[in-house]
Design a protein around this motif. Sequence first.
Motif, mmCIF file in Angstrom:
data_model
loop_
_atom_site.group_PDB
_atom_site.id
_atom_site.type_symbol
_atom_site.label_atom_id
_atom_site.label_comp_id
_atom_site.label_asym_id
_atom_site.label_seq_id
_atom_site.Cartn_x
_atom_site.Cartn_y
_atom_site.Cartn_z
ATOM 1 N N ILE A 77 -37.395 18.262 105.675
ATOM 2 C CA ILE A 77 -37.798 18.285 107.087
ATOM 3 C C ILE A 77 -36.827 17.464 107.938
ATOM 4 O O ILE A 77 -36.408 17.878 109.014
ATOM 5 C CB ILE A 77 -39.236 17.739 107.246
ATOM 6 N N ALA A 78 -36.451 16.293 107.425
ATOM 7 C CA ALA A 78 -35.551 15.407 108.168
ATOM 8 C C ALA A 78 -34.192 16.062 108.379
ATOM 9 O O ALA A 78 -33.632 16.043 109.488
ATOM 10 C CB ALA A 78 -35.394 14.076 107.427
ATOM 11 N N THR B 22 -34.313 19.024 110.795
ATOM 12 C CA THR B 22 -34.379 18.532 112.173
ATOM 13 C C THR B 22 -32.993 18.168 112.684
ATOM 14 O O THR B 22 -32.603 18.540 113.800
ATOM 15 C CB THR B 22 -35.298 17.296 112.257
ATOM 16 N N SER C 251 -30.859 20.425 115.623
ATOM 17 C CA SER C 251 -30.631 19.660 116.853
ATOM 18 C C SER C 251 -29.146 19.459 117.147
ATOM 19 O O SER C 251 -28.753 19.279 118.302
ATOM 20 C CB SER C 251 -31.348 18.305 116.791
ATOM 21 N N THR D 33 -37.605 11.242 110.123
ATOM 22 C CA THR D 33 -37.233 12.382 110.967
ATOM 23 C C THR D 33 -36.566 11.909 112.260
ATOM 24 O O THR D 33 -35.604 12.523 112.737
ATOM 25 C CB THR D 33 -38.470 13.235 111.297
ATOM 26 N N THR D 34 -37.055 10.810 112.818
ATOM 27 C CA THR D 34 -36.446 10.241 114.032
ATOM 28 C C THR D 34 -35.016 9.795 113.762
ATOM 29 O O THR D 34 -34.112 10.009 114.584
ATOM 30 C CB THR D 34 -37.276 9.053 114.547
ATOM 31 N N ARG E 282 -32.949 10.994 111.551
ATOM 32 C CA ARG E 282 -32.109 12.185 111.433
ATOM 33 C C ARG E 282 -31.942 12.899 112.774
ATOM 34 O O ARG E 282 -30.892 13.485 113.048
ATOM 35 C CB ARG E 282 -32.711 13.153 110.413
ATOM 36 N N LEU E 283 -32.973 12.847 113.610
ATOM 37 C CA LEU E 283 -32.856 13.422 114.952
ATOM 38 C C LEU E 283 -31.765 12.702 115.734
ATOM 39 O O LEU E 283 -30.991 13.327 116.465
ATOM 40 C CB LEU E 283 -34.190 13.322 115.695
ATOM 41 N N SER F 176 -24.792 22.886 112.638
ATOM 42 C CA SER F 176 -26.144 23.365 112.337
ATOM 43 C C SER F 176 -26.143 24.307 111.136
ATOM 44 O O SER F 176 -26.965 24.173 110.224
ATOM 45 C CB SER F 176 -26.738 24.081 113.555
#
Length: 399
Positions: A50-51, A54, A58, A104-105, A107-108, A345
């Motif tokens: 998930i990380a 993301t 992004s 996740t933050t 990696r964002l 991406s």
Amino acid sequence: MRKQLSRTVIILSLVSLFTDIASEMLYPIMPIYLKSIGFSVLLIGILEGIAEATAGISKGYFGELSDRIEKRTPFIRLGYLLSALAKPALAISKWPFWIFIVRTTERLGKGIRTSARDALLSDESTPKTRGRVFGFHRSMDTLGAAIGPIITLSLISFFPGNYNFIFVLTAIPGFAAILLTFLIREKHNKKAVNTLNKPKFSFLTFFNYWKEASTNYKHIVIGLILFTLINSSDAFLLLKVKDSGYSDSFVVGLYIFYNFSYALLSYPMGYLSDKLSMKGTIIIGLIAFSLTYLGFSILTAKIHFVILFGIYAAYAASTEGVVKAWLSNNLPRGRTATGLGLYNSLQSISTLIASSLAGTIWLISDSKTVFMISAIGSVIAAGYIAIFTKTNVTYQANE
């Protein structure tokens, strides 16, 4: 080197150095920590998936947004800020949902900054110096990746099991990186061609760039994505060493040796790509990759692993920075971050697929099969790039 590396390039490289020190301080302990608080291997895999997804998507979105507003530094600062805040935040709670949010933050933050940062490096270079500029940045970035684990290993010896203390200490290099971003002075390029005056803009519109991209850009990306689909996580190489009966300290030592070698070789390989050929340098790197994975499929002696990681460092130094320099040479100035973001991406998504496939094949068959497939696939990707791409096409006359 001073004439070729601007003040902005040096500052960005130092920012990456400090950020990677913070990130790699966590690398040796994160799997151990997650297991200690109840995460299963499956849950760790879901978390990382998930990380990384993301971050991957992004990179394209924020890359195109950077081109649309014609600014780089806001994305760079925000991205590094989120990552710097997220790492020490791991010490706040062991609640699984909190860990998911924080990871996740982090990696964002990487997704927000990466394409804008790469575009700024491109803006600060010319087609004749782009390889060494990206190579220097990659060298400093990777030096941080070598220093971080050394710090953590030292801390673990004095404070065994005190993971929260290490999480909090990552704030020091993390916030040093943030402060450095305020020294960046972005030049507004009046010559940039803005092709983005379009009313429609959504999270995935960066994929539309593929329709207008040059043929050479498309062939470069296709060849690189073919390679990425057989290029699984470096963790599999370290796992192979561990499964061969060697100690944890030897495994971590190999990882540190690899990063130092990678850092040492990155600038020279970038310089070589400027003087000779970016295409040729990348093909050499892919051949080095193939030799490395072939070796991992048949060799198990300690000295063999040392040599193989040295060759692997040569592969990484010949490709990572040079790839972005070559892509930049095939992108119009008003679309640099979008084009790099699209590639970033696609690469992130392909890496997820590759690691999942490698793990599945490892379980069903064995490690030898995984490494042989990667060795053969790398040769195929190198052949595609050799046949279908042009050497150093310069889209932007940025001189």
